[in-house]
Design a protein around this motif. Structure first.
Motif, short mmCIF file in Angstrom:
data_model
loop_
_atom_site.label_atom_id
_atom_site.label_comp_id
_atom_site.label_asym_id
_atom_site.label_seq_id
_atom_site.Cartn_x
_atom_site.Cartn_y
_atom_site.Cartn_z
N ARG A 193 31.14 41.06 14.08
CA ARG A 193 31.94 40.28 15.00
C ARG A 193 31.49 40.65 16.42
NH1 ARG A 193 36.95 38.64 12.90
NH2 ARG A 193 37.06 39.06 10.69
N ASP A 219 31.31 35.35 15.90
CA ASP A 219 30.55 36.23 15.01
C ASP A 219 29.10 36.25 15.47
OD1 ASP A 219 32.69 36.81 13.41
OD2 ASP A 219 32.16 35.37 11.84
N PRO A 277 31.66 40.48 5.18
CA PRO A 277 30.26 40.54 4.73
C PRO A 277 30.18 41.13 3.33
CG PRO A 277 30.66 42.07 6.56
CD PRO A 277 31.87 41.21 6.44
N VAL A 329 34.01 35.62 -0.37
CA VAL A 329 34.21 35.27 1.04
C VAL A 329 35.17 36.24 1.71
CG1 VAL A 329 36.24 33.77 0.76
CG2 VAL A 329 34.64 33.37 2.65
N GLY A 330 35.14 36.27 3.02
CA GLY A 330 36.17 36.98 3.79
C GLY A 330 35.61 38.07 4.66
N GLY A 378 44.06 38.08 12.18
CA GLY A 378 44.45 39.09 13.16
C GLY A 378 43.57 40.32 13.13
N THR A 406 40.85 40.80 14.91
CA THR A 406 40.40 41.16 16.25
C THR A 406 41.51 41.16 17.29
OG1 THR A 406 39.78 38.85 16.60
CG2 THR A 406 38.05 40.33 15.86
N LYS A 450 45.73 39.40 18.28
CA LYS A 450 46.93 38.68 17.87
C LYS A 450 46.52 37.46 17.04
CE LYS A 450 50.94 36.97 20.41
NZ LYS A 450 51.98 37.35 19.49
N PRO A 451 47.16 37.23 15.90
CA PRO A 451 46.80 36.07 15.08
C PRO A 451 47.04 34.75 15.81
CG PRO A 451 48.27 37.56 13.89
CD PRO A 451 48.24 38.03 15.31
N LYS A 452 46.15 33.80 15.57
CA LYS A 452 46.24 32.49 16.21
C LYS A 452 46.62 31.46 15.14
CE LYS A 452 41.90 33.47 17.10
NZ LYS A 452 41.48 34.87 17.10
N LYS A 509 40.31 42.59 5.19
CA LYS A 509 39.23 42.88 6.14
C LYS A 509 39.44 44.23 6.80
CE LYS A 509 39.49 38.03 7.11
NZ LYS A 509 38.22 37.35 7.01
N ASN A 540 29.57 33.49 0.79
CA ASN A 540 29.66 32.35 1.70
C ASN A 540 30.52 32.71 2.90
OD1 ASN A 540 32.46 31.53 1.03
ND2 ASN A 540 31.55 30.94 -0.93
N TRP A 541 30.30 31.99 3.96
CA TRP A 541 30.92 32.31 5.24
C TRP A 541 31.74 31.13 5.75
CZ3 TRP A 541 31.15 29.92 9.87
CH2 TRP A 541 31.65 30.66 10.96
N TRP A 542 32.92 31.43 6.22
CA TRP A 542 33.72 30.46 6.98
C TRP A 542 34.87 31.18 7.64
CZ3 TRP A 542 38.63 28.41 4.88
CH2 TRP A 542 38.94 28.89 3.61
P1 ATP Z 1 41.19 36.95 13.87
O1 ATP Z 1 40.46 35.69 14.24
O2 ATP Z 1 42.66 36.82 14.06
O3 ATP Z 1 40.63 38.18 14.47
P2 ATP Z 1 39.82 36.83 11.34
O4 ATP Z 1 38.68 36.32 12.13
O5 ATP Z 1 39.56 37.99 10.43
O6 ATP Z 1 41.04 37.19 12.29
P3 ATP Z 1 39.80 34.79 9.35
O7 ATP Z 1 39.68 33.43 9.89
O8 ATP Z 1 40.63 35.01 8.14
O9 ATP Z 1 40.44 35.68 10.47
O10 ATP Z 1 38.38 35.38 9.03
C1 ATP Z 1 37.17 34.80 9.43
C2 ATP Z 1 36.18 35.88 9.77
O11 ATP Z 1 35.92 36.70 8.63
C3 ATP Z 1 34.84 35.38 10.18
O12 ATP Z 1 34.81 34.98 11.52
C4 ATP Z 1 33.96 36.59 9.90
O13 ATP Z 1 34.04 37.55 10.94
C5 ATP Z 1 34.58 37.15 8.65
N1 ATP Z 1 33.87 36.63 7.46
C6 ATP Z 1 34.30 35.72 6.58
N2 ATP Z 1 33.40 35.51 5.61
C7 ATP Z 1 32.35 36.29 5.88
C8 ATP Z 1 31.09 36.53 5.25
N3 ATP Z 1 30.75 35.92 4.13
N4 ATP Z 1 30.26 37.41 5.84
C9 ATP Z 1 30.61 38.04 6.98
N5 ATP Z 1 31.78 37.86 7.61
C10 ATP Z 1 32.65 37.01 7.07
#
Ligand code: ATP
Ligand code: MG
Length: 584
Positions: free
Chosen positions: A465, A450, A341, A338-339, A222, A224, A226-228, A559, A361-363
């Motif tokens: 983002r 992203d 940047p 993670v989570g 959430g 950006t 409303k959570p999906k 975040k 790492n990114w996901w």
């Molecule tokens: P919502 O989609 O509801 O706005 P959210 O995108 O924060 O929330 P998550 O799926 O928990 O929900 O987070 C994924 C996002 O977190 C990624 O799309 C990215 O923007 C960010 N993120 C995760 N890991 C990294 C990383 N290593 N570097 C940069 N950004 C990251």
């Protein structure tokens, strides 16, 4: 500042990395082979819980320590793989006796208690869908998600139930069962989990599922909006297993500690499934962040692989690099983040403080598992997210609204990060929101939302983002770059950067800064920070204004909520704040 690439020498006593050469691993990898590394149920079918626990028991590894739980008060509880297999079977039987069927949604609302892990595995064993929530959510966020997720069953504690569920419980007629964890006197309309489990003998077999049947329901953070509700299926386990091997370098001998909250996707993919399928011993700490406690856990439990998040790393940095040096952390072999940047400053700091870097790492919730990573045996470029995992094709694309995406080949050119669908932990839908799901795909790509860049060596660099990117005087400015530059200043603990409307430039860069202890938020420091940023970034990119804050607004997964900084700055409605951490 140019950051030096960190190349790594292995100590003699360290495990041989699962990924020894990036190019070789990518060339040799196939998802079919990754599937074959798992067993499937003896009579056919697949189940995440079987691969996580029962499989090890069937292979004679039942006595191995699977989970060590550390309570807030210093108590310790150990579970072998055989214990987890039996307990989760009992939980599955409790569900079956309550008529909770395959596909039914079982929610959890609790902190890191052993029962949470048993409930997660037991729910999957019964063929039901596990949907974890943050225990710190207020009553409304809990209700919203349970309503959206068609909850039939909830596992929680008596106090959380009273505070967060009881007030509206009877407005959700589908919520038939509430199972309570903890030894308190009976609560009306609920079932005591321990009593119900005691009536079951642990012999219920694991449900044989199809690979594409729904297993997990995870809500996005959430950040950006409303959570999906992202839908994941049983074959995701193939990716949980393989990505844990490659990106976290998990070996069966490892003691692994993932600090993520169980209410977030990381808490399931890498806090439960991946470590267990890889047969490691995992540490679960009930308590919240505390620097000294954390270092003591790393030392006392002889943690070898540690997975945490930038917020926590920044809090450790705030305390300083001297503290970890008072602890014997020589067993720590691999550290990942993670989570959000991970600022290059943090990578270089960890190299100084621990003698090894954090591997970014990114996901996303949607991808179900790690997609881009820095690896144990490969050089780390501080500030880069690393390179796509074996089996993952990633690209930078540009696309006009509605148009087909075009791949950007030029190095270090920003565009949207896109992934070629087809890996097993890819989400299969946003629950009850088919239109939003479809919008995420174009021209054979999954669009992540992203922005990133790719360099000539194939490393990916996070820009921001798509929603957070600032357009100022013809420049495209990623908040991450500006925040990282501010973080290099010794006074800065945290920074959040947004664009504010500006007549001349379209948008002007504005920063919000929280200071480290011992620094005064005064005009002198503000000027110094503005000057520091200008020197580092140039006048076009540096912030025009800096405001000091005690804390920055964050989601419960840690975040920074830039959209909230912006809404507050501009006096606009705050939008969905259900994931906002309290006090922010
Ligand atoms: P919502 O989609 O509801 O706005 P959210 O995108 O924060 O929330 P998550 O799926 O928990 O929900 O987070 C994924 C996002 O977190 C990624 O799309 C990215 O923007 C960010 N993120 C995760 N890991 C990294 C990383 N290593 N570097 C940069 N950004 C990251
Ligand atoms: Mg998202």
């Amino acid at each position: 500042m140019e950051w030096e690439v960190i190349t790594k020498a292995r100590r003699g006593d360290e495990a041989v990395p699962n990924l020894e050469s990036y190019d070789k691993a990518r060339a040799e990898f196939s998802w079919e082979a990754a599937r074959a590394a798992l067993d499937g149920l003896p009579g056919g079918g697949l189940n995440i819980a079987y691969e996580a626990v029962d499989r090890h028991v069937a292979k004679g590894r039942g006595d191995k320590l699977a989970l060590r739980w550390l309570s807030k008060t210093g108590e310790r509880r150990d579970f072998t793989y055989a214990n987890l297999a039996a307990e989760s079977s009992r939980f599955a039987e409790v569900l079956r006796r309550l008529d909770v069927g395959q596909g039914h949604r079982v929610f959890s609302l609790m902190g890191r208690l052993p029962e949470l892990y048993i409930a997660a595995l037991g729910t999957l064993k019964n063929g039901s869908v596990f949907a974890p929530l943050f225990s710190a959510f207020g009553p409304d966020p809990v209700r919203q998600r349970m309503e959206l997720g068609d909850a039939t069953t909830l596992v929680t504690t008596p106090s959380l139930y009273r505070k967060k569920v009881k007030p509206w419980r009877h407005e959700l007629p589908d919520l038939r069962n509430v199972l309570l964890v903890g030894d308190e006197p009976p609560v009306e309309d609920t079932i005591d989990l321990a009593t119900a489990m005691a009536e079951c003998d642990g012999s219920m077999p694991c449900a044989a599922m199809e690979p594409d049947e729904m297993a997990l329901l995870h809500f996005t953070s959430g950040t950006t909006g409303k959570p999906k509700g992202a839908i994941h299926v049983h074959e995701a386990v193939v990716a949980h297993h393989a990505t844990g091997r490659f990106a976290l370098d998990l070996h069966p001998e490892d003691v692994f500690w993932c600090t993520a909250d169980p209410g977030w996707v990381t808490g399931t993919s890498y806090g439960i499934v991946s470590p267990l399928t890889n047969g490691v011993t995992m540490i679960v700490d009930e308590a919240e962040f505390d620097a000294e406690r954390w270092y003591a856990i790393l030392r006392d439990e002889k943690v070898t692989v540690w997975y945490t998040a930038p917020t926590a790393i920044r809090m450790l940095m705030k305390v300083g690099p001297e503290l970890p040096q008072q602890y014997d952390l020589s067993r720590l072999r691999f550290m990942a983040s993670v989570g959000e940047p991970l600022n290059p400053e943090a990578v270089v700091w960890s190299q100084e403080a621990f003698g090894r870097p954090f591997h970014d790492n990114w996901w996303q919730t949607e991808t179900g598992g790690i997609m881009i990573a820095n690896y144990a045996a490969e050089p780390v470029k501080p500030g880069s997210m690393g390179r796509p995992l074996p089996g993952i094709e990633a690209a930078i694309v540009t696309h006009d609204d509605g148009g087909a995406p075009e791949v950007v080949d030029a190095p270090m050119t920003p565009g949207e990060l896109a992934l070629r669908p087809g890996w097993p932990s890819m989400f299969r839908g946003y629950l009850h929101n088919e239109a939003r799901y479809r919008k995420s795909f174009a021209g054979g790509w999954y669009l992540t939302g992203d922005l990133a860049m790719r360099d000539a060596d194939g490393y990916f660099w996070f820009v921001g983002r798509a929603d957070d990117v600032i357009k100022s005087a013809g420049h495209l400015i990623g908040p991450f770059e500006v925040e990282s530059a501010l973080l290099e200043h010794p006074a800065v603990a945290e920074a959040g950067v947004i664009g504010v409307p500006d007549e001349m430039m379209g948008e002007a860069v504005k920063a919000f800064v929280a200071l480290k202890p011992g620094y005064e938020a005064d005009e002198k420091l503000r000027k110094e920070l503005l000057g520091h940023a200008r020197k580092r970034l140039g006048a076009a990119v540096a912030p025009r204004a800096i405001d000091f804050r005690d804390v920055l607004p964050r989601t419960r997964s840690g975040k920074i909520m830039r959209r909230l900084l912006k809404a507050r700055e501009l006096g606009l409605p705050e939008g969905d704040t259900s994931t906002l951490e309290s006090g922010a």
